[in-house]
Write a protein that holds these residues in place. Structure first.
Motif, short mmCIF file in Angstrom:
data_model
loop_
_atom_site.label_atom_id
_atom_site.label_comp_id
_atom_site.label_asym_id
_atom_site.label_seq_id
_atom_site.Cartn_x
_atom_site.Cartn_y
_atom_site.Cartn_z
N ALA A 51 0.82 -1.23 0.00
CA ALA A 51 0.00 0.00 0.00
C ALA A 51 0.84 1.26 0.00
CB ALA A 51 -0.92 0.00 1.23
N GLY A 52 2.15 1.17 0.11
CA GLY A 52 2.99 2.37 0.13
C GLY A 52 3.01 3.03 1.49
N ALA A 53 3.29 4.31 1.51
CA ALA A 53 3.49 5.02 2.77
C ALA A 53 2.19 5.15 3.55
CB ALA A 53 4.08 6.40 2.50
N LEU A 54 2.26 4.78 4.84
CA LEU A 54 1.08 4.86 5.70
C LEU A 54 1.48 5.38 7.06
CD1 LEU A 54 -0.63 1.41 5.01
CD2 LEU A 54 -1.30 3.63 4.10
N THR A 55 0.52 5.89 7.81
CA THR A 55 0.78 6.25 9.21
C THR A 55 0.51 5.02 10.07
OG1 THR A 55 -1.50 6.86 9.66
CG2 THR A 55 -0.07 8.57 8.77
N GLN A 56 0.95 5.07 11.31
CA GLN A 56 0.70 3.95 12.21
C GLN A 56 -0.80 3.74 12.39
OE1 GLN A 56 4.72 4.36 14.98
NE2 GLN A 56 2.74 4.14 15.95
N ARG A 57 -1.51 4.84 12.42
CA ARG A 57 -2.95 4.71 12.56
C ARG A 57 -3.54 3.88 11.42
NH1 ARG A 57 -7.85 5.98 11.55
NH2 ARG A 57 -9.25 6.65 13.21
N ASP A 58 -3.09 4.17 10.19
CA ASP A 58 -3.55 3.38 9.05
C ASP A 58 -3.21 1.90 9.25
OD1 ASP A 58 -4.37 5.75 7.83
OD2 ASP A 58 -2.45 6.01 6.80
N LEU A 59 -2.02 1.67 9.76
CA LEU A 59 -1.58 0.29 9.95
C LEU A 59 -2.43 -0.43 10.98
CD1 LEU A 59 2.25 0.89 9.77
CD2 LEU A 59 0.90 -0.49 8.20
N VAL A 60 -2.85 0.29 12.01
CA VAL A 60 -3.73 -0.33 12.99
C VAL A 60 -5.00 -0.82 12.30
CG1 VAL A 60 -5.22 0.16 14.96
CG2 VAL A 60 -2.86 0.92 14.98
N GLY A 61 -5.56 0.04 11.44
CA GLY A 61 -6.76 -0.38 10.73
C GLY A 61 -6.51 -1.56 9.80
N ALA A 62 -5.36 -1.55 9.12
CA ALA A 62 -5.12 -2.55 8.10
C ALA A 62 -4.71 -3.90 8.68
CB ALA A 62 -4.04 -2.07 7.13
N ALA A 83 12.39 -0.03 7.13
CA ALA A 83 11.38 1.01 6.89
C ALA A 83 11.92 2.34 7.39
CB ALA A 83 10.07 0.67 7.58
N ALA A 84 11.38 3.43 6.86
CA ALA A 84 11.83 4.76 7.29
C ALA A 84 10.62 5.66 7.45
CB ALA A 84 12.78 5.34 6.24
N ARG A 85 10.76 6.62 8.36
CA ARG A 85 9.67 7.56 8.60
C ARG A 85 9.98 8.88 7.91
NH1 ARG A 85 7.68 6.32 14.63
NH2 ARG A 85 8.59 4.26 14.76
N SER A 86 8.97 9.47 7.33
CA SER A 86 9.12 10.83 6.84
C SER A 86 8.01 11.66 7.47
CB SER A 86 9.01 10.86 5.32
OG SER A 86 7.84 10.17 4.90
N PRO A 87 8.29 12.93 7.76
CA PRO A 87 7.30 13.75 8.47
C PRO A 87 6.02 13.89 7.66
CG PRO A 87 9.15 15.07 7.66
CD PRO A 87 9.52 13.65 7.47
N ASN A 88 4.94 13.99 8.40
CA ASN A 88 3.63 14.16 7.78
C ASN A 88 3.25 15.64 7.88
OD1 ASN A 88 0.98 14.20 7.08
ND2 ASN A 88 0.33 12.61 8.53
N ASP A 89 3.29 16.32 6.75
CA ASP A 89 3.05 17.77 6.82
C ASP A 89 1.59 18.09 7.08
OD1 ASP A 89 3.38 16.30 4.55
OD2 ASP A 89 3.23 18.02 3.20
N ARG A 90 0.72 17.12 6.89
CA ARG A 90 -0.69 17.39 7.17
C ARG A 90 -1.02 17.19 8.65
NH1 ARG A 90 -5.06 16.80 4.84
NH2 ARG A 90 -5.44 14.61 5.27
N ASP A 91 -0.11 16.57 9.39
CA ASP A 91 -0.38 16.33 10.82
C ASP A 91 0.93 16.09 11.56
OD1 ASP A 91 -1.04 15.39 13.34
OD2 ASP A 91 -2.88 14.43 12.64
N GLY A 92 1.30 17.04 12.36
CA GLY A 92 2.60 16.99 13.02
C GLY A 92 2.76 15.89 14.05
N ARG A 93 1.67 15.20 14.38
CA ARG A 93 1.79 14.17 15.41
C ARG A 93 2.29 12.84 14.81
NH1 ARG A 93 -4.32 14.56 17.17
NH2 ARG A 93 -4.34 14.62 14.91
N SER A 94 2.00 12.64 13.57
CA SER A 94 2.29 11.32 12.98
C SER A 94 3.33 11.42 11.87
CB SER A 94 1.00 10.71 12.43
OG SER A 94 0.55 11.47 11.33
N HIS A 95 3.76 10.29 11.43
CA HIS A 95 4.75 10.21 10.36
C HIS A 95 4.21 9.29 9.27
CE1 HIS A 95 7.81 11.75 13.23
NE2 HIS A 95 7.10 11.06 14.09
#
Lengths: 160, 160
Positions: A51-62, A83-95
DNA sequence: GCCAAATGGTTGCAACAGGAACCATTTTGT
DNA sequence: ACAAAATGGTTCCTGTTGCAACCATTTGGC
């Protein structure tokens, strides 16, 4: 010849547990042996790879796993450079989490092995039986959710 | 709408795990709430109530649990006065375990609840579907054992 | 009959899982 | 714009699980 008449062995939740644990242990063993991955880590890799880049929240759902389990799996994958994290510009809490080239390479090895294991395990079933089996599992899932809604064990359970 | 195309959700071992865990959690919750019993304890009670006095070794065979898990469950049942040990004159290492009157009383409450839960959970299946489902689980079990024999993960595995 | 191996059971230890509490950031209500 | 609530993520703590080592007793070989 153990337990001739014991009703425990007729109890469906018990039978499901025994069979599923047998399968899980077998699968977990292979993944650990070949890649040093535990099941939660493997699940995260499978989802990210497809699925490509996801946040942890997405992973919880999946993955249907606990958010703590997801977090730990992600940390492990990051530490191992898969795996690597990149900042999420739409939400500073997640990556955003994404597989590295090494991670993608492993994913490319992992998925065929998964497919072949599935094939080996369920080669005793016809295609139709496999479909039916899956459908039954899904219906059981539904039913559990329905019953949980009726008898909330652990507070109405928001969808966190 | 999470994970549309993820192959993880098509992976049969994953689906088995999700469904079985859902069922197990539901069942475990009810037993804990009503009787303060965990699944291993419940299993031992079910077998003892229906087979009479057994050794721990017998219980390992009948419940498919680890001998440590059986031991702990037995100790707990003993501590709570639900089961009692009597010496085994044929073998000084082991004891016979048997339900006390209190244990029998609880067993008499427990089994109908188990039956009713099973009924509720699997009411979405026809009798035929339930039979087929059980049969498929059994065949999967067989297959796992066969594969384990071919690829011994953890030493040839004596039947301890 | 005696020593070695096997067996039933128990304990100790290390890994794991899940919940609650927590921080940082974002969203909502006013 | 600000306070309160919610959300994503992380850490901490607790309880559970499973393995390996261990003790006591029994079995098998000689």
């Amino acid at each position: 010849m153990p337990s001739r008449s014991s009703r425990l062995s007729d109890f469906l939740p018990y039978q499901m547990s025994v069979s599923t644990n047998a399968v899980s242990d077998l699968v977990a063993g292979k993944y650990r042996a070949r890649f040093g991955l535990k099941i939660p880590e493997w699940r995260v890799m499978a989802v990210l790879g497809d699925a490509g880049a996801l946040t942890q929240r997405d992973l919880v759902g999946a993955t249907r796993m606990d958010k703590v389990a997801v977090n730990r799996a992600c940390k492990m994958l990051e530490d191992r450079g898969l795996a690597a994290r990149s900042p999420n510009d739409r939400d500073g809490r997640s990556h955003h989490l994404e597989l590295t080239p090494a991670g993608k390479a492993m994913h490319a090895e992992i998925m065929p092995l998964a497919l072949s294991m599935e094939q080996q395990l369920f080669s005793v079933l016809t295609a139709q039986e496999r479909r039916d089996f899956k459908a039954v599992l899904a219906r059981i899932n539904e039913q559990v959710r329905k019953l949980e809604r009726l008898a909330p064990q652990h507070a109405p359970e928001r969808d966190n």
